[in-house]
Design a protein around this motif. Structure first.
Motif, PDB file in Angstrom:
ATOM      1  N   ARG A 177       0.833  -1.196   0.000  1.00  0.00           N
ATOM      2  CA  ARG A 177       0.000   0.000   0.000  1.00  0.00           C
ATOM      3  C   ARG A 177       0.869   1.248   0.000  1.00  0.00           C
ATOM      4  O   ARG A 177       1.919   1.285   0.637  1.00  0.00           O
ATOM      5  N   ARG A 219      -5.296   4.882   0.241  1.00  0.00           N
ATOM      6  CA  ARG A 219      -5.948   3.608  -0.029  1.00  0.00           C
ATOM      7  C   ARG A 219      -6.081   3.438  -1.532  1.00  0.00           C
ATOM      8  O   ARG A 219      -6.626   4.300  -2.214  1.00  0.00           O
ATOM      9  N   THR A 220      -5.578   2.331  -2.059  1.00  0.00           N
ATOM     10  CA  THR A 220      -5.616   2.117  -3.503  1.00  0.00           C
ATOM     11  C   THR A 220      -6.397   0.858  -3.848  1.00  0.00           C
ATOM     12  O   THR A 220      -6.440  -0.099  -3.080  1.00  0.00           O
ATOM     13  N   THR A 221      -7.023   0.888  -5.031  1.00  0.00           N
ATOM     14  CA  THR A 221      -7.776  -0.275  -5.494  1.00  0.00           C
ATOM     15  C   THR A 221      -6.842  -1.346  -6.040  1.00  0.00           C
ATOM     16  O   THR A 221      -7.225  -2.500  -6.142  1.00  0.00           O
ATOM     17  N   ASN A 222      -5.639  -0.942  -6.438  1.00  0.00           N
ATOM     18  CA  ASN A 222      -4.682  -1.905  -6.996  1.00  0.00           C
ATOM     19  C   ASN A 222      -3.342  -1.774  -6.294  1.00  0.00           C
ATOM     20  O   ASN A 222      -2.623  -0.808  -6.491  1.00  0.00           O
ATOM     21  N   ALA A 274     -10.410   6.957  -7.524  1.00  0.00           N
ATOM     22  CA  ALA A 274     -11.025   5.863  -8.267  1.00  0.00           C
ATOM     23  C   ALA A 274     -12.368   6.220  -8.883  1.00  0.00           C
ATOM     24  O   ALA A 274     -12.640   5.888 -10.030  1.00  0.00           O
ATOM     25  N   SER A 275     -13.244   6.892  -8.146  1.00  0.00           N
ATOM     26  CA  SER A 275     -14.562   7.202  -8.678  1.00  0.00           C
ATOM     27  C   SER A 275     -15.201   8.302  -7.852  1.00  0.00           C
ATOM     28  O   SER A 275     -14.661   8.727  -6.824  1.00  0.00           O
ATOM     29  N   SER A 317     -15.406   8.430  -3.970  1.00  0.00           N
ATOM     30  CA  SER A 317     -14.608   7.331  -3.447  1.00  0.00           C
ATOM     31  C   SER A 317     -13.442   7.858  -2.611  1.00  0.00           C
ATOM     32  O   SER A 317     -12.868   8.900  -2.900  1.00  0.00           O
ATOM     33  N   GLU A 368     -10.919   5.822  -2.241  1.00  0.00           N
ATOM     34  CA  GLU A 368      -9.824   5.023  -2.760  1.00  0.00           C
ATOM     35  C   GLU A 368      -9.267   5.636  -4.039  1.00  0.00           C
ATOM     36  O   GLU A 368      -9.959   6.362  -4.750  1.00  0.00           O
ATOM     37  N   HIS A 385      -6.637   4.926  -7.629  1.00  0.00           N
ATOM     38  CA  HIS A 385      -6.202   3.885  -8.558  1.00  0.00           C
ATOM     39  C   HIS A 385      -4.914   4.336  -9.225  1.00  0.00           C
ATOM     40  O   HIS A 385      -4.840   5.439  -9.774  1.00  0.00           O
TER      41      HIS A 385
END
Length: 312
Positions: free
Chosen positions: A33, A38-41, A75-76, A79, A81, A83
């Motif tokens: 991480r 916070r990451t989705t990938n 991310a969106s 969100s 998170e 990406h």
């Protein structure tokens, strides 16, 4: 145990290519991480990784080498998170269009600010010039003037119709480098990559006639080798570009705003309301583009609200 470069994210696993050209399908073992994000990938295309191959034909990524840089977006909408689009890139090509679909200057500026934050040089490619009438062509030239004045390389091309001079120029710029290609859905990234790497024949899709927006033809980021040396990293088309928290340094990533800020009365000027603000004076006198200043304010708004505001 071996080492390699992540060349594709398939969603559930990652393709890793080794120095001898072997490709291995790997899953992730461990908690990778970014500090405070916070990451989705946890692993990104372009990452240099260490993996362990087991006797049952499974393989696991066990370590990631320190990244030189990366391009990251929220991310969106709403969100918390983020990406990572790609890691360890030498440059980015931001493909935009002024018709079918229209790329907003807010989208462009958010991408540029993020690239600036992570020291990634960007070339802006205005595609689909074959669709523009005379008035729209003038707008394209105005957009080119705006960003070249700030110091960015801007190219006007038609990936479908150009005879090859512009494509050859992009090929030369990408030679022996790892280049990220990004942009809204439908702006012609896959068409451009097909011109740069004819053997790939990536799938393309028409723009929706109803909404004038693009359909996703790329689901996950993937690295493609260029003939003669170098790599292109194709990324999924996105509608908006949410910025991660820049802290109090947002102005640092707008070149002309940062340069002008040295003349502000206060050293901690946010360029929103303070007296003696040289940046707001420059906007009033059109030395700084109003669209760029609006984009700057929109990122500040993200920071204040702790969310991503869709830039349309």
């Amino acid at each position: 145990m071996g080492n390699g470069t992540v060349i594709k994210n398939t969603g559930s696993s990652y393709l890793v290519t080794t120095p001898d050209g072997t490709t291995i399908n790997c899953k992730v073992k461990g908690n990778f991480r970014l500090k405070g994000i916070r990451t989705t990938n946890p692993v990104a295309v372009g990452d240099e990784v260490t993996f362990t191959a087991n006797a049952d034909d499974t393989a696991y990524i066990t370590a990631i080498a320190p990244r030189r840089n990366y391009i990251i977006r929220r991310a969106s909408n709403l969100s918390k998170e983020a990406h990572i689009l790609a890691a360890n890139v030498d440059q980015a090509f931001l493909v935009v269009s002024l018709k079918e679909p229209i790329t907003s200057t807010t989208f462009i500026d958010r991408f540029l600010a993020t690239a600036e934050a992570y020291s990634v040089p960007v070339t802006i490619i205005i595609n689909k010039t074959d669709l523009l009438d005379a008035e729209e062509r003038e707008l394209a030239e105005a957009v080119r003037h705006l960003y070249t004045t700030i110091g960015y390389e801007v190219m006007l091309i038609s990936a479908t119709e150009d005879s090859g001079e512009a494509i050859a120029s992009i090929k030369a710029m990408a030679q022996d480098k790892t280049s990220l290609i990004s942009g809204n859905s439908g702006v012609g990234k896959s068409t451009l990559i097909n011109r740069l790497i004819p053997s790939h024949n990536l799938r393309t899709a028409r723009v929706s006639a109803t909404h004038h927006t693009g359909m996703h033809t790329t689901t996950f980021s993937e690295m493609h080798p260029l003939p003669g040396g170098g790599y292109l990293i194709d990324t999924p088309g996105v509608k908006g570009f949410g910025t991660v928290d820049f802290g109090n340094d947002v102005a640092h990533y707008f070149r002309e705003i940062f340069a002008c800020s040295s003349h502000c009365k206060y050293g901690n000027c946010t360029h929103t309301h303070e007296p003696g603000c040289a940046v707001r004076d420059a906007v009033e006198s059109h030395e700084i583009s109003e669209s760029r200043y609006t984009s700057y304010l929109s990122i500040l708004e993200d920071k204040e609200e702790g969310k991503y505001r869709k830039p349309f």
